[in-house]
Design a protein around this motif. Structure first.
Motif, PDB file in Angstrom:
ATOM      1  N   VAL A 110       0.828  -1.202   0.000  1.00 57.50           N
ATOM      2  CA  VAL A 110       0.000   0.000   0.000  1.00 57.50           C
ATOM      3  C   VAL A 110       0.864   1.255   0.000  1.00 57.50           C
ATOM      4  N   ARG A 111       1.970   1.247   0.756  1.00 56.43           N
ATOM      5  CA  ARG A 111       2.856   2.419   0.767  1.00 56.43           C
ATOM      6  C   ARG A 111       3.391   2.694  -0.631  1.00 56.43           C
ATOM      7  N   ARG A 112       3.811   1.658  -1.328  1.00 57.70           N
ATOM      8  CA  ARG A 112       4.323   1.845  -2.690  1.00 57.70           C
ATOM      9  C   ARG A 112       3.227   2.360  -3.622  1.00 57.70           C
ATOM     10  N   ARG A 113       2.015   1.869  -3.428  1.00 53.50           N
ATOM     11  CA  ARG A 113       0.910   2.326  -4.268  1.00 53.50           C
ATOM     12  C   ARG A 113       0.607   3.803  -4.018  1.00 53.50           C
ATOM     13  N   ILE A 114       0.611   4.213  -2.749  1.00 52.00           N
ATOM     14  CA  ILE A 114       0.369   5.620  -2.413  1.00 52.00           C
ATOM     15  C   ILE A 114       1.450   6.508  -3.042  1.00 52.00           C
ATOM     16  N   ILE A 115       2.702   6.094  -2.900  1.00 51.01           N
ATOM     17  CA  ILE A 115       3.799   6.876  -3.475  1.00 51.01           C
ATOM     18  C   ILE A 115       3.663   6.966  -4.989  1.00 51.01           C
ATOM     19  N   GLU A 116       3.297   5.858  -5.622  1.00 49.41           N
ATOM     20  CA  GLU A 116       3.129   5.850  -7.083  1.00 49.41           C
ATOM     21  C   GLU A 116       2.066   6.846  -7.526  1.00 49.41           C
ATOM     22  N   ILE A 117       0.941   6.881  -6.804  1.00 46.87           N
ATOM     23  CA  ILE A 117      -0.160   7.779  -7.181  1.00 46.87           C
ATOM     24  C   ILE A 117       0.274   9.242  -7.071  1.00 46.87           C
ATOM     25  N   PHE A 118       0.903   9.602  -5.958  1.00 45.68           N
ATOM     26  CA  PHE A 118       1.282  10.997  -5.761  1.00 45.68           C
ATOM     27  C   PHE A 118       2.461  11.405  -6.639  1.00 45.68           C
ATOM     28  N   GLU A 119       3.346  10.476  -6.946  1.00 42.67           N
ATOM     29  CA  GLU A 119       4.443  10.823  -7.859  1.00 42.67           C
ATOM     30  C   GLU A 119       3.904  11.187  -9.237  1.00 42.67           C
ATOM     31  N   ARG A 120       2.844  10.516  -9.673  1.00 43.41           N
ATOM     32  CA  ARG A 120       2.257  10.854 -10.968  1.00 43.41           C
ATOM     33  C   ARG A 120       1.585  12.219 -10.937  1.00 43.41           C
ATOM     34  N   MET A 121       1.271  12.728  -9.750  1.00 40.17           N
ATOM     35  CA  MET A 121       0.698  14.063  -9.629  1.00 40.17           C
ATOM     36  C   MET A 121       1.775  15.130  -9.412  1.00 40.17           C
ATOM     37  N   GLY A 122       3.041  14.742  -9.486  1.00 40.04           N
ATOM     38  CA  GLY A 122       4.121  15.713  -9.383  1.00 40.04           C
ATOM     39  C   GLY A 122       4.732  15.848  -8.009  1.00 40.04           C
ATOM     40  N   PHE A 123       4.367  14.985  -7.057  1.00 37.53           N
ATOM     41  CA  PHE A 123       4.951  15.036  -5.720  1.00 37.53           C
ATOM     42  C   PHE A 123       6.239  14.195  -5.693  1.00 37.53           C
ATOM     43  N   ASN A 124       7.253  14.702  -5.017  1.00 39.75           N
ATOM     44  CA  ASN A 124       8.426  13.862  -4.760  1.00 39.75           C
ATOM     45  C   ASN A 124       8.325  13.275  -3.357  1.00 39.75           C
ATOM     46  N   VAL A 125       9.282  12.438  -2.985  1.00 38.29           N
ATOM     47  CA  VAL A 125       9.249  11.734  -1.704  1.00 38.29           C
ATOM     48  C   VAL A 125      10.386  12.239  -0.831  1.00 38.29           C
ATOM     49  N   SER A 126      10.064  12.588   0.417  1.00 37.89           N
ATOM     50  CA  SER A 126      11.060  13.101   1.359  1.00 37.89           C
ATOM     51  C   SER A 126      11.013  12.295   2.653  1.00 37.89           C
ATOM     52  N   TYR A 127      12.158  12.188   3.295  1.00 39.42           N
ATOM     53  CA  TYR A 127      12.265  11.441   4.543  1.00 39.42           C
ATOM     54  C   TYR A 127      12.976  12.300   5.578  1.00 39.42           C
ATOM     55  N   GLY A 128      12.760  11.969   6.853  1.00 44.82           N
ATOM     56  CA  GLY A 128      13.389  12.705   7.940  1.00 44.82           C
ATOM     57  C   GLY A 128      13.617  11.813   9.141  1.00 44.82           C
ATOM     58  N   PRO A 129      14.237  12.346  10.197  1.00 46.41           N
ATOM     59  CA  PRO A 129      14.603  11.533  11.370  1.00 46.41           C
ATOM     60  C   PRO A 129      13.383  11.113  12.187  1.00 46.41           C
ATOM     61  N   GLU A 130      13.484   9.926  12.792  1.00 43.57           N
ATOM     62  CA  GLU A 130      12.431   9.451  13.684  1.00 43.57           C
ATOM     63  C   GLU A 130      12.632   9.974  15.102  1.00 43.57           C
ATOM     64  N   ILE A 131      13.871  10.251  15.471  1.00 46.05           N
ATOM     65  CA  ILE A 131      14.173  10.895  16.753  1.00 46.05           C
ATOM     66  C   ILE A 131      14.280  12.389  16.488  1.00 46.05           C
ATOM     67  N   GLU A 132      13.414  13.153  17.135  1.00 45.37           N
ATOM     68  CA  GLU A 132      13.238  14.548  16.736  1.00 45.37           C
ATOM     69  C   GLU A 132      13.254  15.491  17.924  1.00 45.37           C
ATOM     70  N   LYS A 133      13.540  16.765  17.625  1.00 45.11           N
ATOM     71  CA  LYS A 133      13.476  17.824  18.634  1.00 45.11           C
ATOM     72  C   LYS A 133      12.063  18.380  18.716  1.00 45.11           C
ATOM     73  N   ASP A 134      11.770  18.967  19.865  1.00 45.03           N
ATOM     74  CA  ASP A 134      10.440  19.535  20.101  1.00 45.03           C
ATOM     75  C   ASP A 134      10.070  20.561  19.029  1.00 45.03           C
ATOM     76  N   TRP A 135      11.032  21.356  18.588  1.00 43.64           N
ATOM     77  CA  TRP A 135      10.737  22.410  17.622  1.00 43.64           C
ATOM     78  C   TRP A 135      10.098  21.839  16.356  1.00 43.64           C
ATOM     79  N   TYR A 136      10.677  20.804  15.803  1.00 39.19           N
ATOM     80  CA  TYR A 136      10.189  20.251  14.538  1.00 39.19           C
ATOM     81  C   TYR A 136       8.915  19.434  14.716  1.00 39.19           C
ATOM     82  N   ASN A 137       8.730  18.842  15.887  1.00 37.47           N
ATOM     83  CA  ASN A 137       7.560  17.986  16.092  1.00 37.47           C
ATOM     84  C   ASN A 137       6.355  18.754  16.616  1.00 37.47           C
ATOM     85  N   PHE A 138       6.595  19.823  17.391  1.00 40.97           N
ATOM     86  CA  PHE A 138       5.483  20.544  18.015  1.00 40.97           C
ATOM     87  C   PHE A 138       5.516  22.053  17.770  1.00 40.97           C
TER      88      PHE A 138
END
Length: 346
Positions: A110-138
């Protein structure tokens, strides 16, 4: 007397032949066990005259080493013989054993299918850290200081600040932290989705888990409107759930979007008639969305008078459960092969 007996035993051991485990055990008992003849001869060494004791002792050691070496040789021969005999002859008339292939996890499908659909609409894929500071999360996302999500019972904190000496560090509760990082660092316009794993301090049940997966989307540019958000999610719903799907937007509230809306899609099980899956309403919720709050844009250094944007987020487990009719969230993490094999070829 001992010397003659040693010579007889050496000749005897050199000529012995062993072809079974029983014979090997008899050899051990007779020659090298604590009650064997070699041990008995060593005990008689004390009766040998002092001037002959060294010579006799050397002869006994030669006998002892020979007996132990022969025992080890026979043990190795018997072990190899048993292994060869244990290999059964192959029946060439039997059918070929099928080559069992693995399958992708339903969440991966399902994740691959979601990415495929949005990539065809011009969205790229971005990733970030799972351990985060309060500023970025809240904080950058317009969460108030006393917002319930900041409490220990809702968020996994790795380190908690005391008297504002340092910033809180936590496991991210959503992938919105990637949105903040993009808005801070990437040149506009931004059109990206952020799939990833998130963490909430929740009890594990059929409908909730402390670890799950989200995919969020962000589009920031000049003249981005709520209609752009609606059209994007409408196209996604048709691609994911079928061309006859419709969506419904219900007013809602999120700290980082204004206005905000919950997104429902017509139940693909009953086609909007009503069933147990949709609780007889004809609709199932798939996402939360809204226009990016001007405060969030300003927190990330973007002029909210010139730029606007929309954001949305959905749970991959939620989409997967709806798509495949799965009624227990725990099945995704139990690694039950019977469950996973149902998605072979999906």
């Amino acid at each position: 007397m001992i010397t003659e007996r040693v010579k007889e035993l050496i000749s005897e051991i050199e000529q012995v032949t062993i072809t079974s485990k029983e014979q090997l055990e008899a050899f051990r008992l007779k020659y090298i066990s604590k009650k064997g003849v070699v041990t008995e001869l060593f005990e008689g060494l004390k009766n040998v005259p002092q001037e002959d004791r060294r010579t006799v002792g050397q002869e006994l050691n030669t006998l002892k080493n020979l007996a132990q070496n022969r025992f080890q040789e026979f043990s190795a021969i018997l072990e190899n013989t048993l292994e060869e005999n244990s290999v059964t002859a192959q029946d060439l008339t039997l059918p070929v054993v099928p080559n069992l292939q693995g399958s992708l996890h339903p969440l991966t499908i399902v994740r691959r299918r979601i990415i495929e659909i949005f990539e065809r609409m011009g969205f790229n894929v971005s990733y970030g850290p799972e351990i985060e500071k309060d500023w970025y999360n809240f904080s950058a996302l317009n969460f108030a200081d006393n917002h319930p999500a900041r409490e220990m019972q809702d968020t996994f904190f790795i380190s908690k600040s005391e008297n504002d000496v340092k910033e809180d560090v936590l496991l991210r509760t959503h992938t919105s932290n990637v949105q903040v990082r993009l808005m801070e660092r990437q040149k506009l316009p931004i059109r990206s989705i952020m799939p990833g794993r998130v963490f909430r301090n929740e009890a594990i049940s059929a409908r909730a888990h402390c670890v799950f997966h989200q995919v969020e989307g962000l589009y920031v540019d000049k003249n981005v409107s709520f209609k752009d958000l609606k059209d994007t999610l409408y196209h996604f719903a048709k691609e994911m759930f079928g061309k006859d799907s419709k969506i419904r937007l219900r007013p809602s509230y999120f700290p980082f979007t204004e206005p905000s809306a919950e997104i429902d899609v017509t139940c693909f099980i009953c086609k909007g008639v009503g069933c147990n899956v949709c609780k007889h309403s004809g609709w199932v919720e798939i996402a939360g969305s809204g226009m990016v709050d001007p405060n969030v844009l300003e927190n990330c250094g973007i002029n909210s008078e010139e730029y606007t944007g929309f954001a949305f987020g959905m749970g991959i487990e939620r989409i997967t459960m709806l798509r495949y009719g799965i009624n227990d969230l725990r099945l995704f993490t139990e690694n039950d092969v019977r469950f996973l094999r149902q998605f072979e070829g999906a």
